[in-house]
Design a protein around this motif. Structure first.
Motif, PDB file in Angstrom:
ATOM      1  N   SER A  56       0.851  -1.180   0.000  1.00  0.00           N
ATOM      2  CA  SER A  56       0.000   0.000   0.000  1.00  0.00           C
ATOM      3  C   SER A  56       0.890   1.233   0.000  1.00  0.00           C
ATOM      4  O   SER A  56       2.114   1.116  -0.079  1.00  0.00           O
ATOM      5  CB  SER A  56      -0.953  -0.012   1.197  1.00  0.00           C
ATOM      6  OG  SER A  56      -0.235   0.034   2.394  1.00  0.00           O
ATOM      7  N   HIS A  57       0.307   2.419   0.117  1.00  0.00           N
ATOM      8  CA  HIS A  57       1.052   3.642  -0.163  1.00  0.00           C
ATOM      9  C   HIS A  57       0.881   4.663   0.960  1.00  0.00           C
ATOM     10  O   HIS A  57      -0.182   4.784   1.547  1.00  0.00           O
ATOM     11  CB  HIS A  57       0.533   4.230  -1.480  1.00  0.00           C
ATOM     12  CG  HIS A  57       1.319   5.403  -1.972  1.00  0.00           C
ATOM     13  ND1 HIS A  57       2.598   5.295  -2.470  1.00  0.00           N
ATOM     14  CD2 HIS A  57       1.011   6.717  -2.039  1.00  0.00           C
ATOM     15  CE1 HIS A  57       3.030   6.493  -2.836  1.00  0.00           C
ATOM     16  NE2 HIS A  57       2.096   7.375  -2.578  1.00  0.00           N
ATOM     17  N   VAL A  58       1.964   5.398   1.250  1.00  0.00           N
ATOM     18  CA  VAL A  58       1.924   6.449   2.276  1.00  0.00           C
ATOM     19  C   VAL A  58       2.603   7.706   1.732  1.00  0.00           C
ATOM     20  O   VAL A  58       3.545   7.612   0.947  1.00  0.00           O
ATOM     21  CB  VAL A  58       2.627   5.986   3.571  1.00  0.00           C
ATOM     22  CG1 VAL A  58       4.077   5.662   3.299  1.00  0.00           C
ATOM     23  CG2 VAL A  58       2.489   7.005   4.676  1.00  0.00           C
ATOM     24  N   ARG A  59       2.096   8.855   2.151  1.00  0.00           N
ATOM     25  CA  ARG A  59       2.744  10.117   1.783  1.00  0.00           C
ATOM     26  C   ARG A  59       2.906  10.988   3.028  1.00  0.00           C
ATOM     27  O   ARG A  59       2.271  10.754   4.062  1.00  0.00           O
ATOM     28  CB  ARG A  59       1.940  10.852   0.722  1.00  0.00           C
ATOM     29  CG  ARG A  59       0.559  11.327   1.157  1.00  0.00           C
ATOM     30  CD  ARG A  59      -0.148  11.980  -0.021  1.00  0.00           C
ATOM     31  NE  ARG A  59      -1.488  12.450   0.309  1.00  0.00           N
ATOM     32  CZ  ARG A  59      -2.324  12.991  -0.573  1.00  0.00           C
ATOM     33  NH1 ARG A  59      -1.948  13.113  -1.842  1.00  0.00           N
ATOM     34  NH2 ARG A  59      -3.518  13.406  -0.196  1.00  0.00           N
ATOM     35  N   THR A  60       3.744  12.016   2.897  1.00  0.00           N
ATOM     36  CA  THR A  60       4.115  12.854   4.032  1.00  0.00           C
ATOM     37  C   THR A  60       3.680  14.293   3.791  1.00  0.00           C
ATOM     38  O   THR A  60       3.822  14.814   2.679  1.00  0.00           O
ATOM     39  CB  THR A  60       5.643  12.818   4.246  1.00  0.00           C
ATOM     40  OG1 THR A  60       6.086  11.464   4.240  1.00  0.00           O
ATOM     41  CG2 THR A  60       6.023  13.464   5.559  1.00  0.00           C
ATOM     42  N   PHE A  61       3.186  14.941   4.846  1.00  0.00           N
ATOM     43  CA  PHE A  61       2.921  16.372   4.830  1.00  0.00           C
ATOM     44  C   PHE A  61       3.977  17.058   5.694  1.00  0.00           C
ATOM     45  O   PHE A  61       4.217  16.641   6.831  1.00  0.00           O
ATOM     46  CB  PHE A  61       1.535  16.703   5.393  1.00  0.00           C
ATOM     47  CG  PHE A  61       0.394  16.153   4.579  1.00  0.00           C
ATOM     48  CD1 PHE A  61       0.199  16.553   3.269  1.00  0.00           C
ATOM     49  CD2 PHE A  61      -0.490  15.236   5.133  1.00  0.00           C
ATOM     50  CE1 PHE A  61      -0.852  16.051   2.520  1.00  0.00           C
ATOM     51  CE2 PHE A  61      -1.538  14.734   4.395  1.00  0.00           C
ATOM     52  CZ  PHE A  61      -1.732  15.143   3.084  1.00  0.00           C
ATOM     53  N   VAL A  62       4.593  18.102   5.159  1.00  0.00           N
ATOM     54  CA  VAL A  62       5.554  18.898   5.916  1.00  0.00           C
ATOM     55  C   VAL A  62       4.964  20.295   6.103  1.00  0.00           C
ATOM     56  O   VAL A  62       4.591  20.960   5.126  1.00  0.00           O
ATOM     57  CB  VAL A  62       6.912  18.996   5.184  1.00  0.00           C
ATOM     58  CG1 VAL A  62       7.894  19.808   6.018  1.00  0.00           C
ATOM     59  CG2 VAL A  62       7.475  17.606   4.915  1.00  0.00           C
ATOM     60  N   TYR A  63       4.895  20.751   7.364  1.00  0.00           N
ATOM     61  CA  TYR A  63       4.216  22.014   7.684  1.00  0.00           C
ATOM     62  C   TYR A  63       5.215  23.150   7.879  1.00  0.00           C
ATOM     63  O   TYR A  63       6.349  22.936   8.328  1.00  0.00           O
ATOM     64  CB  TYR A  63       3.380  21.852   8.953  1.00  0.00           C
ATOM     65  CG  TYR A  63       2.154  21.000   8.743  1.00  0.00           C
ATOM     66  CD1 TYR A  63       0.936  21.560   8.386  1.00  0.00           C
ATOM     67  CD2 TYR A  63       2.224  19.614   8.887  1.00  0.00           C
ATOM     68  CE1 TYR A  63      -0.181  20.774   8.187  1.00  0.00           C
ATOM     69  CE2 TYR A  63       1.114  18.811   8.694  1.00  0.00           C
ATOM     70  CZ  TYR A  63      -0.091  19.404   8.339  1.00  0.00           C
ATOM     71  OH  TYR A  63      -1.194  18.622   8.133  1.00  0.00           O
ATOM     72  N   GLN A  64       4.768  24.354   7.554  1.00  0.00           N
ATOM     73  CA  GLN A  64       5.594  25.543   7.726  1.00  0.00           C
ATOM     74  C   GLN A  64       5.708  25.849   9.214  1.00  0.00           C
ATOM     75  O   GLN A  64       4.702  26.053   9.908  1.00  0.00           O
ATOM     76  CB  GLN A  64       4.978  26.729   6.987  1.00  0.00           C
ATOM     77  CG  GLN A  64       5.795  28.012   7.105  1.00  0.00           C
ATOM     78  CD  GLN A  64       5.172  29.164   6.320  1.00  0.00           C
ATOM     79  OE1 GLN A  64       4.261  28.959   5.539  1.00  0.00           O
ATOM     80  NE2 GLN A  64       5.677  30.370   6.555  1.00  0.00           N
ATOM     81  N   SER A  65       6.920  25.906   9.722  1.00  0.00           N
ATOM     82  CA  SER A  65       7.122  26.090  11.162  1.00  0.00           C
ATOM     83  C   SER A  65       6.982  27.545  11.582  1.00  0.00           C
ATOM     84  O   SER A  65       6.585  27.842  12.708  1.00  0.00           O
ATOM     85  CB  SER A  65       8.513  25.581  11.562  1.00  0.00           C
ATOM     86  OG  SER A  65       9.520  26.307  10.861  1.00  0.00           O
TER      87      SER A  65
END
Length: 390
Positions: free
Chosen positions: A156-165
């Motif tokens: 299966s598949h996973v993705r990442t969210f990176v947030y503005q600090s």
């Protein structure tokens, strides 16, 4: 699709790597009251040293310096922090090569390859260095099946969210979510956003994947040690428990496998793979009623992956179990009403049940949703045949 109906014949393992994971709940927490510790039988497998959680995300000094020099360069400080990380990934690992193997951050960085879980691990490592917040999301995509003797792995598949600090909301405004960048290794048509994956479950995926690779090579002591580490990190993770049960069953310890499955029933949210494997073991031991009850219970599992329900629907349809097939195709439609495959599955089940009107309605919907796809011509032909009877 029909080739997938034999899943229960083999031991089914779930892999996370390009393909996420099943449960949006945090499997490290106790959602069913007091969770007793799983007691595994002693003397079956030896415990060997495995990579620590810290080591999974640790880059070497040169790799750290390369990233930090880019991230903190004066000429880039006007770029929001999360975009700087994205730009670094885009520039430094351009042409990142897909491989089915799961790698830690150092290996993925150095070799410029790995599966989507490897990329998510590398992203997490860089984000930690920069003090950025990350989250993980399951992506529902047509699964990839690989058969290794008596093992069948499902990716299966996973993705990442990176947030503005360093984001600050304008005065007087309400911000529901900070700006973020999506790091997705393999975006493609047919992918459907799923639920959130907790950090604990994310880390457990790494160990699960390595354990599956070890099981394929019959390195059972290594597989056991990796799964023990995964279970420690996320005790209620159903895929870890499923893999532990499969490991014991393959080694001939069926009673231990039953013990693990019963523990999983009480202390985890369950998964389709776990319940299917449990039912197969009960059936092998002569408990046909118990196996049938388990397969009935699959419909109550919370899983937002429509492709999972499509597969189960096809399996029951092929065996003439039309009532269950209808239920599972309906679950697929419920989770993704815009996928033509679910409506087509319902049409086939209804037609076999003699419900021509329902079949016509479902097939017409499948035809409408399949615009500009090869399947649309098939649906049109079947509609024409059906309409001569209806």
């Amino acid at each position: 699709m029909f080739s997938r109906l034999c899943l229960a014949v083999w031991f089914v393992l779930h892999l996370s790597g390009c393909a996420v994971y099943q449960q949006p709940v945090d499997s490290s927490k106790k959602a069913y009251g007091h969770t007793t510790q799983l007691v595994l039988p002693e003397g079956v497998f030896e415990t060997v040293a495995v990579e620590s959680e810290h080591d999974i995300f640790t880059l070497d000094d040169v790799q750290k310096q390369q990233f930090l020099a880019f991230f903190y360069a004066a000429e880039r400080q006007h770029v929001p922090s999360h975009k700087r990380l994205y730009e670094y990934l885009e520039a430094s690992i351009e042409g990142f090569h897909y491989r089915g193997e799961t790698y830690n951050a150092r290996h993925a960085y150095h070799s410029n390859e790995g599966n989507c879980l490897s990329l998510a691990i590398l992203t997490t490592s860089l984000a930690k260095l920069a003090g950025l917040e990350v989250e993980y999301q399951k992506v529902n995509a047509p699964p990839v099946y690989q058969r290794h003797g008596d093992l069948l792995t499902i990716s299966s598949h996973v993705r990442t969210f990176v947030y503005q600090s360093d984001f600050e909301s304008p005065d007087g405004s309400v911000v529901l979510r900070k700006p973020r960048m999506v790091i997705d290794y393999f975006p493609q048509r047919g992918n459907i956003s799923g639920g959130q994956v907790t950090y604990h479950d994310f880390v457990s995926m790494y160990y699960q994947n390595l354990a599956a690779e070890a099981m394929v090579e019959n390195e059972n002591h290594t597989a056991y040690s990796l799964l023990k580490r995964a279970h420690t990190i996320s005790p209620r993770n159903p895929e870890t428990l499923n893999s532990l049960a499969v490991l014991h069953r393959r080694a001939g310890y069926e009673n231990a496998a039953l013990q693990i499955y019963r523990y999983a029933q009480q202390h985890s949210a369950g998964s389709v793979n776990l319940i299917s494997n449990f039912a197969t073991l009960l059936e092998k031991q002569g408990d046909k009623d118990g196996a049938a009850n388990l397969r009935e219970s699959i419909q109550h599992i919370e899983d937002d992956n429509p492709y999972q329900w499509l597969d189960i629907g096809e399996a029951h349809l092929s065996k003439g179990e039309l009532r269950l097939a209808t239920k599972y195709f309906s679950r697929a439609v419920e989770n993704a009403p815009y996928l033509h495959e679910g409506h087509f599955g319902l049409a086939k089940a209804y037609l076999s049940l003699g419900k021509t009107g329902h079949a016509h309605k479902a097939l017409k919907k499948a035809y409408e949703l399949a615009a500009f796809t090869p399947e649309q011509h098939l649906y049109q032909a079947k509609l024409s045949i059906l309409e001569t009877r209806y």
